[in-house]
Design an enzyme around this catalytic site. Sequence first.
Site, short mmCIF file in Angstrom:
data_model
loop_
_atom_site.label_atom_id
_atom_site.label_comp_id
_atom_site.label_asym_id
_atom_site.label_seq_id
_atom_site.Cartn_x
_atom_site.Cartn_y
_atom_site.Cartn_z
N ASP A 1 -6.27 -7.88 6.18
CA ASP A 1 -7.61 -7.64 6.72
C ASP A 1 -8.54 -7.43 5.53
O ASP A 1 -8.14 -7.54 4.37
CB ASP A 1 -7.62 -6.45 7.68
CG ASP A 1 -7.18 -5.15 7.02
OD1 ASP A 1 -6.96 -5.13 5.79
OD2 ASP A 1 -7.05 -4.14 7.74
N GLU B 1 0.79 -1.22 0.00
CA GLU B 1 0.00 0.00 0.00
C GLU B 1 0.83 1.28 0.00
O GLU B 1 0.47 2.26 -0.65
CB GLU B 1 -0.93 0.07 1.23
CG GLU B 1 -2.01 -0.98 1.25
CD GLU B 1 -1.58 -2.20 2.04
OE1 GLU B 1 -2.45 -2.86 2.60
OE2 GLU B 1 -0.36 -2.51 2.10
N TYR C 1 0.84 -6.13 12.96
CA TYR C 1 -0.26 -5.38 12.33
C TYR C 1 -1.20 -4.80 13.38
O TYR C 1 -1.57 -5.47 14.35
CB TYR C 1 -1.03 -6.31 11.38
CG TYR C 1 -1.98 -5.56 10.49
CD1 TYR C 1 -1.52 -4.47 9.74
CD2 TYR C 1 -3.31 -5.91 10.41
CE1 TYR C 1 -2.39 -3.77 8.92
CE2 TYR C 1 -4.19 -5.22 9.59
CZ TYR C 1 -3.72 -4.14 8.84
OH TYR C 1 -4.58 -3.44 8.04
#
Length: 923
Positions: free
Chosen positions: A97, A8, A320
């Site tokens: 996720d 990302e 995370y």
Amino acid sequence: MSTLVIVESPTKARTIRNFLPKGYRVEASMGHIRDLPRDASEIPAKVKSEKWSSLGVNVEADFEPLYVIPKDKKKVVSELKSALKEADELLLATDEDREGESISWHLLQVLKPKIPTRRMVFHEITDDAIHAALQKCREVDQRLVRAQETRRILDRLVGYTLSPLLWKKIAPSLSAGRVQSVAVKLLVQRERERLAFVQGSYWDLKAVLEKDNTSFESKLVTLEGKKLATGSDFDENTGQIVEGRDVVLLSETDARALQARLTGQSWAVANIEERPVTRKPAPPFTTSTLQQEANRKLRLSARETMRVAQSLYEKGYITYMRTDSVHLSKQAIAAARSCVETLYGSDYLSPKPRQYHTKSKGAQEAHEAIRPAGQTFRTPKETGLKSTELSLYELIWKRTVATQMAEARQTHITVDLTIATAGFRSSGKRIDFPGFFRAYVEGSDDPDAAIDDQEVILPVLQVGDQPNCQTLDAVGHETQPPARFTEASLVKVLEREGIGRPSTYATVIGTIIDRGYAQRLGNALQPSFTAFAVTDLLDKHFPDLVDVGFTARMEQTLDEISTGEAEWLPYLQEFYLGETGLDHLVKERESAIDSSEARTIRLDNIEATVRIGRFGPYVEAEHDQESVTASLPKDMTPADLTPEQIEVILKQKIEGPEKLGVHPETQEPIFVLLGSYGPYVQLGEVSESNKRPKRTSLPKGLDPDQITLDQAVQLLALPRKLGDHPDTGAPVKVGLGRFGPYVVHDQGKDGKDYRSLKKDDSLFDIQLERALELLAMPKGTRGGRRTKEPLRVLGQHPEDETPVNIYEGPYGHYIKHNKTNVGLPEGQTVESMTLDLALELLATKEGAKKSKKKSTAKVSKAKSTRAKTSRTKTTKSKTSQAKTSKSRTPKAKATEGKAAAPKAGSSKTRSKQSAPAASEVAD
């Protein structure tokens, strides 16, 4: 063989590159590369005429989402496609996720790779974790993608269907949300409970006793065998003792009389009870508990906590940070136990490894709690981190290490004493073994200090002992209303009730504050008048959408969709298009909702009417059979408004400003007024020749009713010159700004150097010597607020080599270069932003500025030309104009122009504010 890995953000890309073998290329998608349209400009021309296009979801075709690639992502997509052409394999390594799964799916849909593609997942960025993930790649999980998509569609349907209704019925720029509106209702409900609260008062006695040269406190608990009333015995709606409670309520007179009777009498120990207590360490952090504890201990907002945690994760320091799980891997437990043994000794190690289990029914996402990354935990000092990142890492490190420490052992001691017919009680606490307290105590930054605070030492006492009384005082108490929500307590309630996902709480709370539904008062969230109006409308006309139970069941259904237990399409059809669906309900209720009623806020303690207007809240009351309206200060909330304040506001509107006196030098009148930003003093009246009279706000703590003429004169003299700086010869002044009193070293072109006054400094009495002391202090404050530190330094601008940084402002994050500011585009984060993209955005903004200047210059030139052309005509008409002017009366001159611009708050102005323009609703 060449492998393209897509993550990302650039930070995550830089970190993961260190652990990948040769032949792997890592690129960043900058978050989502496509999404539902953000506004009308992003809707494709071919569907703009469709009635569903404004939603971005085709509700007529099985709720098909309309995905678009925003302008600021087209370059990213182009670069990813180019990189893909050179690759033999594609690995999608976005977060583990639903959101990360969705980003990977969108990448597949847009890039359409023709090479082998796999999904790579990991919950920490370490060498071992990355190499293990390379061996365990999988396919994109379509169930997770569908669950996220359904959630996104549902949020869009709720927000885009209800928000326009709020614009029409209450005010422009408002928003509604599936989780946001429930959270706002919780704030409003609590505030109404506080406003309805009736305070009760009670008295008791407190003694300081002494035995063996050790003093200890004791409180009155019984009188003649009956329990003494405490705060828990009062009814918060009446301020009286709850009916049926058999307790003794002491007034001040009773308490002082009892104090006199007991003074000088003998005390005796009647009973001693010791109770051993053990305490276990709290579980490791989840997303929710991290937000709560960071808010309590570090005073970080939920949004700031998640931003810093994201940075720590992407740099490889923690696992995370979006997880509901309290589970720790065997690797993590071993690392924590090693830290305990090394730093605290084997006595502080728990006998067996301690594992925690998630109790939350909807727990999901990542499979491990938030903890330091790696097989061994770096101590906070070993990380090299600084500032907020260091504080948050230390919090996570301490909490994780504490999970493997021995239990704390305490002894609670209760001593009952008698004197005449009165019973007193002393409580003590002894820590027999601190255990995990040595590393971590909830709510405390310093474990050693917390251990000291938790110990209450009593002398060695036995039944029959007669301690000496050093003092005996009567003490008054008042019951307190329920506490306002803090970010921590609001997050706790939302999670407990199953409303929304913990990973979204930071965004939800941030939106509530950004939209003006609440403001921070210290660490508490105080709802606004707008929050009251919106909650009342939704609660009356759409009760299910702000009902805690209904919203929790909706969340449960979304979780069931992710596991395949529920079907997404039938659920959306029933929710939106069913007989009692949202679309039908909004169309049915819209005509029934009266705009004037929707803007009206009714408060039990206020008789006057409070409404929401186009320019904010205002109060309305009758005077001489006419309706009078007056604006309320912008920062005022329902909790601040009292009948006395309303009287002052309306009196000022009806009778004009109250004259405090005359300025001794100018002989002009001085007025005390209440404006949009609070009380202020004004020199002279507003007139044609004095359109902007001198004004100065009152400093905090100075009551408008108590201000003297001398104080007003001093305030109007600000900023006041204290003298010249000995080093520069430039003036040093003291002033009062929006953020409080300050001193400033004004060096003209070389800039101004500000320092805030300290608590003990007097705005009116400070001298040059003290001002120079403040200016010599390290630069930490400016005008009463913190000097802004950049959230992130992107680099230097190639043209002038000056810094390009990201800051946090009142409207969100923005990029700054010299005097040019530009907001972060939607979908970008502080960490995902790159210098190249920032330079593009800044160049666009600079181009717009130059274009505007050119346009302004052209308009000015055109005006100048027209002026020259009309000069002859103007000269010819001067004589006739002069004659007309002479014929007008002074009264006509005085009233001229006023009809076009009524005063703010007048009834005429309010009627124009009652409904936003069509263009505002469309926006």
